[in-house]
Design an enzyme around this catalytic site. Structure first.
Site, PDB file in Angstrom:
ATOM      1  CD  GLU A  55     -21.489  12.950   0.125  1.00 42.24           C
ATOM      2  OE1 GLU A  55     -21.946  13.544  -0.742  1.00 42.24           O
ATOM      3  OE2 GLU A  55     -20.300  12.781   0.231  1.00 42.24           O
ATOM      4  CG  ASN A  91     -20.188  19.962   0.603  1.00 37.23           C
ATOM      5  OD1 ASN A  91     -19.206  19.790   1.054  1.00 37.23           O
ATOM      6  ND2 ASN A  91     -20.426  19.338  -0.841  1.00 37.23           N
ATOM      7  CD  GLU A  92     -16.591  19.564  -2.694  1.00 34.49           C
ATOM      8  OE1 GLU A  92     -16.809  19.323  -3.814  1.00 34.49           O
ATOM      9  OE2 GLU A  92     -15.583  18.988  -2.207  1.00 34.49           O
ATOM     10  CE1 TYR A 133     -11.831  13.305  -0.266  1.00 41.47           C
ATOM     11  CE2 TYR A 133     -12.453  15.469  -0.980  1.00 41.47           C
ATOM     12  CZ  TYR A 133     -12.741  14.359  -0.389  1.00 41.47           C
ATOM     13  OH  TYR A 133     -13.843  14.260   0.126  1.00 41.47           O
ATOM     14  CD  GLU A 168     -16.037  16.632   1.290  1.00 38.04           C
ATOM     15  OE1 GLU A 168     -15.535  16.079   0.461  1.00 38.04           O
ATOM     16  OE2 GLU A 168     -17.219  17.137   1.175  1.00 38.04           O
ATOM     17  CD  GLN A 180     -18.041  10.046   2.494  1.00 37.36           C
ATOM     18  OE1 GLN A 180     -19.059   9.275   2.620  1.00 37.36           O
ATOM     19  NE2 GLN A 180     -18.104  10.894   1.357  1.00 37.36           N
TER      20      GLN A 180
END
Length: 513
Positions: free
Chosen positions: A45, A192-193, A260, A316, A365
């Site tokens: 990103e 995205n999200e 996450y 992610e 990432q």
């Protein structure tokens, strides 16, 4: 005498059971689903030093580069055989205007990256640069389009610019910018999200937006935005409403999933390197809980899509800590220890073992951001423990998953109890079997039997290991590597079984030919 014989037999039985307390079973002759190579994907990103100083230093840099792309980073990442790379975000994708990143570099507009650090984005790394990077890495691109601050026309024309061989305004523009032939870009994310930074939408609204965008986006493989990791209603709503579209598989091929691992909480995530065993345990526990959460989402998808046409895309995932002291909080720069290698092993084992529905994953990432493979500091570069874990596990790419199971010792603390071992196994087209075993217990070596059911005996067996002296061992600039792959030989063959001494806080991979 009879009593003595019975007692000795019972004693032998108890000792034997104790010796066999930890048992890993792999069913060699019961192949399951192919583990898509795309599960071993990555994410880049426009965030912090992920792109600039990470992948891209500019053509005039003294750091060796090809058209501005760092040579050392590319050479290192090629060791991982990266199958797919997601770009430009992330939250950044929902403010990205693709036309800002094409044409002469010195004519590209300056914008402010409002999501990450409020820094100026000069757009010197755009579509052409990203796709050149993918060609250098021999990896498939995965591009996320902007649906929150962009338009349907923006999205459809970006796809046309990249992939079309027809004559049009945008394909002529591509040729004018130096690319005659279209690129082969299969994967496109539609937002995205979108529950958060992608527009604060609810599931019903997003699904309608997705259907509109996807109808006009002429892409081979379109991936919808999922909800937050625990939002089962989002998954249920999307799967229910997308089925209302005739031939829904023409517009929806995957749904994203983000998860996450946070050692503490979102407010104070804790240090990447200065942590105690309680934080180690929480990292392992939280990562293992991802599997139950994934299965809840998969159950909903199975109910509405029994033919398994829409994949779950974990685009992610990874660890998230407080940033390193003295760095920009918006840059998400963190070190990477043995703990991260264990978390990566747990995550990949989970994805491998759920390969029927999970067809892609992208760790967050690749360089200098969150759970990175590579860290850079000017001309220096470091391969992290997670880099070596991905290098070890690449053998599972496109291999057939084999059922595996662990029965044995648990890892107990005052905070709870989890299995000590995580395992996944596969068999590739050459007939080679790979078994990946993670011992998450930071203090206990485990005497373990690995039983390869379906084999009469074992011939050629080799193994490698990732471990270190300390839980927080890491690789640093200008210093000898503390965490890397080494050979492992603490095992004995007994017909179709291996007797193994699995060291604490380690990941071992066996290769059986």
């Amino acid at each position: 005498m009879k009593y003595l014989y019975t007692s000795l037999t019972f004693l032998f039985f108890c000792v034997n059971i104790q010796a066999q307390e930890n048992i890993i079973t792999v069913k060699v002759n019961e192949p399951q689903d192919t583990i898509s190579k795309h599960i071993y994907g990555h994410f880049a990103e426009h965030l912090g030093r992920g792109i600039y100083d990470g992948f891209y230093v500019g053509k005039d840099s003294k750091i060796p580069n090809t058209n501005g792309i760092r040579t050392d980073v590319v050479e290192a990442l090629r060791e991982l055989q990266i199958p797919v790379l997601r770009w430009p975000g992330g939250c950044f994708a929902e403010q990205y205007q693709w036309r800002d990143g094409i044409g002469p570099v010195d004519e590209r507009p300056l914008v402010v990256n409002t999501f990450w650090g409020g820094v100026t984005e000069d757009n010197s790394f755009g579509t052409h640069e990203f796709l050149e990077l993918c060609e250098m890495l021999d990896t498939e691109p995965y591009i996320a389009v902007n649906i929150a601050s962009g338009t349907v026309k923006d999205a459809s024309q970006w796809i046309e610019y990249v992939t079309s061989d027809k004559d049009s305004e945008v394909t002529r523009l591509r040729k004018q910018n130096g690319r005659e032939e279209p690129w082969d870009v299969k994967f496109w994310g539609i937002g995205n999200e979108n529950w958060g930074c992608g527009g604060s939408m609810d599931a019903n609204y997003y699904t309608n937006v997705f259907k509109r965008y996807s109808t006009y986006c002429n892409a081979e493989y379109k991936i919808a935005s999922g909800g937050e990791w625990d939002d089962l209603d989002w998954t249920r709503t999307f799967m229910t409403k997308i089925k209302e579209v005739p031939n829904f598989i023409d517009i929806a091929h995957g749904m994203s999933y983000h998860y996450y691992t946070i050692a503490n909480d979102w407010a104070v995530k804790g240090s990447a390197t200065n942590f105690v065993e309680e934080e180690w345990f929480r990292s392992m526990d939280q990562t293992m809980k991802m599997e139950d959460n994934l299965k809840d989402h998969i159950a909903i998808m199975d109910e509405h899509d029994p033919d398994n046409k829409i994949a779950l895309i974990a685009d992610e995932w990874g660890t998230w800590y407080d940033v390193e002291e003295g760095t920009n909080p918006g840059f998400l720069y963190q070190q990477n220890t043995l703990r991260d290698a264990l978390v990566a092993a747990l995550g990949l084992n989970i994805f491998n073992n759920n390969a029927r529905r999970i067809k892609m994953a992208n760790i967050a990432q690749t360089v200098n951001v969150l759970q990175a493979m590579i860290l850079t500091k000017k001309e220096q570069m470091v391969k992290t423990p997670t880099f070596y874990l991905f290098k070890m596990y690449k053998e599972h790419q496109d291999a057939v998953q084999l059922p595996s199971d662990f029965q044995g010792k648990t890892y107990k603390t005052e905070q709870g109890e989890i299995p000590s071992v995580s395992v996944s196994a596969s068999k590739n087209g050459k007939g080679e079997i790979h078994i990946s075993i993670a011992n998450v217990h930071p203090r206990a070596d485990l005497k373990t039997t690995l039983d390869l059911q379906g084999l009469d005996k074992l011939n050629n067996v080799s193994a490698s290991i990732i471990s270190a002296d300390k839980m927080n061992s890491f690789n640093d600039f200008g210093k000898e590597e503390q965490v890397k792959i080494a050979s492992f030989d603490a095992f004995k063959k007994k017909k179709a079984k291996l007797e193994i001494e699995i060291p604490a806080k380690s990941v071992i991979q066996f290769k059986v030919q």
